[in-house]
Design a protein around this motif. Structure first.
Motif, PDB file in Angstrom:
ATOM      1  N   ARG A 240       0.867  -1.146  -0.050  1.00  0.00           N
ATOM      2  CA  ARG A 240       0.147  -0.164   0.087  1.00  0.00           C
ATOM      3  C   ARG A 240       0.872   1.361  -0.039  1.00  0.00           C
ATOM      4  O   ARG A 240       1.637   1.385   0.891  1.00  0.00           O
ATOM      5  CB  ARG A 240      -0.999   0.048   1.161  1.00  0.00           C
ATOM      6  CG  ARG A 240      -1.789   1.217   1.244  1.00  0.00           C
ATOM      7  CD  ARG A 240      -2.939   1.269   2.447  1.00  0.00           C
ATOM      8  NE  ARG A 240      -3.861   0.295   2.109  1.00  0.00           N
ATOM      9  CZ  ARG A 240      -3.831  -0.731   2.779  1.00  0.00           C
ATOM     10  NH1 ARG A 240      -3.437  -1.378   4.063  1.00  0.00           N
ATOM     11  NH2 ARG A 240      -5.250  -1.559   2.494  1.00  0.00           N
ATOM     12  N   GLU A 241       0.793   1.960  -1.085  1.00  0.00           N
ATOM     13  CA  GLU A 241       1.633   3.246  -1.172  1.00  0.00           C
ATOM     14  C   GLU A 241       2.990   3.043  -1.041  1.00  0.00           C
ATOM     15  O   GLU A 241       3.744   3.539  -0.566  1.00  0.00           O
ATOM     16  CB  GLU A 241       1.271   4.410  -0.105  1.00  0.00           C
ATOM     17  CG  GLU A 241      -0.296   4.563  -0.236  1.00  0.00           C
ATOM     18  CD  GLU A 241      -0.571   5.893   0.890  1.00  0.00           C
ATOM     19  OE1 GLU A 241       0.263   5.982   1.457  1.00  0.00           O
ATOM     20  OE2 GLU A 241      -1.432   6.320   0.916  1.00  0.00           O
ATOM     21  N   GLY A 242       3.588   2.017  -1.796  1.00  0.00           N
ATOM     22  CA  GLY A 242       4.986   1.411  -1.804  1.00  0.00           C
ATOM     23  C   GLY A 242       5.354   0.784  -0.495  1.00  0.00           C
ATOM     24  O   GLY A 242       6.629   0.291  -0.784  1.00  0.00           O
ATOM     25  N   SER A 243       4.649   0.561   0.445  1.00  0.00           N
ATOM     26  CA  SER A 243       4.839  -0.156   1.804  1.00  0.00           C
ATOM     27  C   SER A 243       4.509  -1.364   1.872  1.00  0.00           C
ATOM     28  O   SER A 243       3.285  -1.657   1.451  1.00  0.00           O
ATOM     29  CB  SER A 243       4.750   0.990   2.801  1.00  0.00           C
ATOM     30  OG  SER A 243       5.542   1.961   2.794  1.00  0.00           O
ATOM     31  N   LEU A 244       5.337  -2.326   2.371  1.00  0.00           N
ATOM     32  CA  LEU A 244       4.725  -3.834   2.370  1.00  0.00           C
ATOM     33  C   LEU A 244       3.954  -3.769   3.459  1.00  0.00           C
ATOM     34  O   LEU A 244       4.047  -3.532   4.599  1.00  0.00           O
ATOM     35  CB  LEU A 244       6.016  -4.848   2.525  1.00  0.00           C
ATOM     36  CG  LEU A 244       5.707  -6.241   2.652  1.00  0.00           C
ATOM     37  CD1 LEU A 244       5.022  -6.810   1.554  1.00  0.00           C
ATOM     38  CD2 LEU A 244       6.812  -7.246   3.171  1.00  0.00           C
ATOM     39  N   VAL A 245       2.572  -4.315   3.293  1.00  0.00           N
ATOM     40  CA  VAL A 245       1.450  -4.371   4.283  1.00  0.00           C
ATOM     41  C   VAL A 245       1.364  -5.633   4.837  1.00  0.00           C
ATOM     42  O   VAL A 245       1.418  -5.874   5.982  1.00  0.00           O
ATOM     43  CB  VAL A 245       0.114  -4.169   3.511  1.00  0.00           C
ATOM     44  CG1 VAL A 245      -1.121  -4.044   4.706  1.00  0.00           C
ATOM     45  CG2 VAL A 245       0.010  -2.840   2.976  1.00  0.00           C
ATOM     46  N   PHE A 246       1.444  -6.571   3.958  1.00  0.00           N
ATOM     47  CA  PHE A 246       1.470  -8.359   4.563  1.00  0.00           C
ATOM     48  C   PHE A 246       1.732  -9.193   3.426  1.00  0.00           C
ATOM     49  O   PHE A 246       1.831  -8.646   2.327  1.00  0.00           O
ATOM     50  CB  PHE A 246       0.073  -8.661   5.056  1.00  0.00           C
ATOM     51  CG  PHE A 246      -1.173  -8.354   4.112  1.00  0.00           C
ATOM     52  CD1 PHE A 246      -1.303  -9.888   3.511  1.00  0.00           C
ATOM     53  CD2 PHE A 246      -1.752  -7.417   3.820  1.00  0.00           C
ATOM     54  CE1 PHE A 246      -2.613  -9.901   2.445  1.00  0.00           C
ATOM     55  CE2 PHE A 246      -2.997  -7.510   3.156  1.00  0.00           C
ATOM     56  CZ  PHE A 246      -3.112  -8.730   2.277  1.00  0.00           C
ATOM     57  N   TYR A 247       2.128 -10.272   3.861  1.00  0.00           N
ATOM     58  CA  TYR A 247       2.633 -11.528   3.005  1.00  0.00           C
ATOM     59  C   TYR A 247       2.118 -12.622   3.485  1.00  0.00           C
ATOM     60  O   TYR A 247       1.609 -12.943   4.560  1.00  0.00           O
ATOM     61  CB  TYR A 247       4.225 -11.482   2.899  1.00  0.00           C
ATOM     62  CG  TYR A 247       4.965 -11.862   4.151  1.00  0.00           C
ATOM     63  CD1 TYR A 247       5.026 -13.126   4.335  1.00  0.00           C
ATOM     64  CD2 TYR A 247       5.352 -10.792   5.190  1.00  0.00           C
ATOM     65  CE1 TYR A 247       6.107 -13.354   5.501  1.00  0.00           C
ATOM     66  CE2 TYR A 247       5.983 -11.330   6.241  1.00  0.00           C
ATOM     67  CZ  TYR A 247       6.439 -12.382   6.599  1.00  0.00           C
ATOM     68  OH  TYR A 247       6.917 -12.676   7.745  1.00  0.00           O
ATOM     69  N   MET A 248       1.877 -13.707   2.520  1.00  0.00           N
ATOM     70  CA  MET A 248       1.404 -14.847   2.868  1.00  0.00           C
ATOM     71  C   MET A 248       2.253 -15.983   2.130  1.00  0.00           C
ATOM     72  O   MET A 248       2.864 -15.562   1.148  1.00  0.00           O
ATOM     73  CB  MET A 248      -0.036 -14.997   2.517  1.00  0.00           C
ATOM     74  CG  MET A 248      -0.392 -14.871   1.033  1.00  0.00           C
ATOM     75  SD  MET A 248      -2.104 -14.770   0.830  1.00  0.00           S
ATOM     76  CE  MET A 248      -2.595 -12.913   1.558  1.00  0.00           C
ATOM     77  N   PHE A 249       2.201 -17.132   2.797  1.00  0.00           N
ATOM     78  CA  PHE A 249       2.821 -18.124   2.010  1.00  0.00           C
ATOM     79  C   PHE A 249       2.130 -19.539   2.343  1.00  0.00           C
ATOM     80  O   PHE A 249       1.755 -19.893   3.552  1.00  0.00           O
ATOM     81  CB  PHE A 249       4.395 -18.449   2.760  1.00  0.00           C
ATOM     82  CG  PHE A 249       5.105 -19.558   2.246  1.00  0.00           C
ATOM     83  CD1 PHE A 249       5.965 -19.551   1.023  1.00  0.00           C
ATOM     84  CD2 PHE A 249       5.457 -20.628   3.271  1.00  0.00           C
ATOM     85  CE1 PHE A 249       6.248 -20.753   0.555  1.00  0.00           C
ATOM     86  CE2 PHE A 249       6.092 -21.667   2.959  1.00  0.00           C
ATOM     87  CZ  PHE A 249       6.857 -21.910   1.352  1.00  0.00           C
ATOM     88  N   GLY A 250       2.138 -20.265   1.674  1.00  0.00           N
ATOM     89  CA  GLY A 250       1.404 -21.695   1.398  1.00  0.00           C
ATOM     90  C   GLY A 250       1.687 -22.810   0.790  1.00  0.00           C
ATOM     91  O   GLY A 250       2.166 -22.629  -0.267  1.00  0.00           O
ATOM     92  N   ASN A 251       1.237 -23.953   1.094  1.00  0.00           N
ATOM     93  CA  ASN A 251       1.422 -25.094   0.106  1.00  0.00           C
ATOM     94  C   ASN A 251      -0.047 -25.446  -0.284  1.00  0.00           C
ATOM     95  O   ASN A 251      -0.834 -25.120   0.640  1.00  0.00           O
ATOM     96  CB  ASN A 251       1.939 -26.121   0.597  1.00  0.00           C
ATOM     97  CG  ASN A 251       1.956 -26.496   1.851  1.00  0.00           C
ATOM     98  OD1 ASN A 251       0.785 -26.413   2.393  1.00  0.00           O
ATOM     99  ND2 ASN A 251       2.700 -27.225   2.672  1.00  0.00           N
ATOM    100  N   GLY A 252      -0.333 -26.185  -1.333  1.00  0.00           N
ATOM    101  CA  GLY A 252      -1.566 -26.624  -1.713  1.00  0.00           C
ATOM    102  C   GLY A 252      -1.803 -27.944  -2.490  1.00  0.00           C
ATOM    103  O   GLY A 252      -0.615 -28.408  -2.681  1.00  0.00           O
ATOM    104  N   TYR A 253      -2.770 -28.033  -3.319  1.00  0.00           N
ATOM    105  CA  TYR A 253      -3.045 -29.244  -4.121  1.00  0.00           C
ATOM    106  C   TYR A 253      -3.890 -28.575  -5.310  1.00  0.00           C
ATOM    107  O   TYR A 253      -4.643 -27.580  -5.320  1.00  0.00           O
ATOM    108  CB  TYR A 253      -3.507 -30.364  -3.495  1.00  0.00           C
ATOM    109  CG  TYR A 253      -4.960 -30.077  -2.564  1.00  0.00           C
ATOM    110  CD1 TYR A 253      -6.311 -29.924  -3.418  1.00  0.00           C
ATOM    111  CD2 TYR A 253      -5.293 -29.365  -1.534  1.00  0.00           C
ATOM    112  CE1 TYR A 253      -7.348 -29.869  -3.011  1.00  0.00           C
ATOM    113  CE2 TYR A 253      -6.475 -28.881  -0.915  1.00  0.00           C
ATOM    114  CZ  TYR A 253      -7.534 -29.228  -1.630  1.00  0.00           C
ATOM    115  OH  TYR A 253      -8.422 -28.726  -1.027  1.00  0.00           O
TER     116      TYR A 253
END
Length: 379
Positions: A313-326
């Motif tokens: 948001r406005e160039g700043s990292l707000v959140f991140y996510m990481f996961g595995n799936g199928y």
């Protein structure tokens, strides 16, 4: 009459002379035994009274200080018990996403309450009496609740007070990771210096299987920081190669295979991209309702399908996510992800679904807790 007065006057004068002549001489106090004994008795009494007061005060302070130490240690143990309880609940298959997030919020509230109690008593004097391993546990919990400065202080104290090489190795890893995290306190050079120091320590002090196992893990953790936090893929790839090298030096083949599979999956995530459905390597993604944009990477490897996304948001990292799936029905990819926000960095669970539209675009959804599904557009 005059003669009588004269005689009386003479007699009075004689008496005065006798009194003056026989007046006792003035005696100094220190030459009087009775006074000396009284002074000694008084001084001794005062000295013993002062000592008694000071000893009582010291005993009271020692008792109070010991109570502080005990309180800190007990609350650290409670922190670990709460964390174990939370992890045990996460393993229950029938919880669902709402149940997992509810336990997560409960754990977060308990942790913050316990951390407040601990840090109210924590200072240089009390920390000098806490076991270094407990300090590491405290530092990790502080980091998870975004108390970065306090976490750094505690990790440094754990490093200072480490009495064995294994504890020192863990403290150096913790500091390296802390300085790699994207924030106002990020310092990639300091992070890397701690990584180098930890690896040199392991090479000098560890032996045999433990040496190779620890070095493989050390290089893997360093690579994860470079991939996820710092963004130097080239350096991270080199570190993965080193992790594989030391993993292959282990004695048992099953252990080698497990390490190789895991490291290959990590390497693929940041280097290969997914090739099924002719998907391109990297994606831009928009969280439609919130109007924020990010980056996504999806990869299929022998270890499974992996997803990573970052939103800004406005160039700043707000959140991140990481996961595995199928790969689900109708060629829909389903991911069980962990979401980390910088205003509340404790990860929460989310379900992400992605459906290919064509080779260049895809639609998806993001479900967190009991909130409505958030549409995602990949392009």
């Amino acid at each position: 009459m005059s003669e009588a007065f004269e005689n009386l006057e003479k007699r009075i004068g004689g008496l005065e002379k006798d009194l003056i002549k026989n007046k006792p001489k003035k005696v100094r106090w220190y030459k009087t035994p009775s006074i000396i004994l009284s002074v000694i008795a008084l001084t001794t009494s005062v000295i013993f009274s002062v000592f008694s007061i000071k000893n009582a005060q010291k005993e009271k302070e020692a008792s109070s200080f010991g109570t502080k130490i005990s309180s800190i240690e007990e609350n650290i143990e409670k922190l670990m018990e709460a964390q174990m309880h939370y992890q045990e609940n996460l393993t229950q298959q029938d919880l669902g996403i709402n149940g997992k997030n509810s336990f997560g919020m409960l754990w977060n509230a308990q942790s913050n309450l316990l951390l407040d109690k601990i840090m109210d008593l924590y200072d240089d004097s009390t920390s000098a009496h806490i076991n270094p391993n407990q300090l590491l546990q405290l530092g990790q919990n502080l980091q998870m609740t975004s108390r970065m400065l306090q976490s750094r202080e505690v990790f440094l104290k754990a490093l200072e007070r480490s009495t064995n090489h294994s504890t020192k190795s863990i403290a150096l890893r913790a500091l390296a990771n802390l300085f790699s995290i994207p924030s106002t306190y990020q310092d990639k050079n300091t992070s890397r210096e701690y990584r180098k120091e930890e690896i040199n320590l392991v090479k000098e002090q560890f032996y045999g299987e433990y040496l190779n196992q620890t070095l493989s893990r050390s290089f893997e953790l360093w690579a994860m920081d470079e991939y996820f936090n710092i963004g130097d893929t080239i350096l991270a790839n080199t570190l993965i190669d080193s992790a594989v090298y030391y993993g292959n030096k282990l004695k048992y083949q099953a252990q080698k295979d497990e390490i190789t599979r895991r490291l290959q999956g990590i390497w693929d995530l940041f280097n290969k991209g997914i090739d099924m459905f002719d998907l391109k390597e990297d994606w831009k993604v928009k969280m439609v309702n919130q109007g924020i944009y990010g980056e996504a990477r999806i990869v299929q490897s022998p270890a499974g399908i992996f997803l990573s996304m970052k939103f800004f948001r406005e160039g700043s990292l707000v959140f991140y996510m990481f996961g595995n799936g199928y790969l689900g029905v109708n060629q829909e990819m389903v991911f069980d992800a962990q979401v980390t926000r910088f205003d509340n960095p404790y990860p929460v669970s989310a379900i992400i679904k992605i459906k290919l539209k064509d080779g260049e675009t895809a639609w998806g959804s993001f479900s967190e807790l009991s909130k409505p599904k958030e549409p995602l557009y990949f392009y």
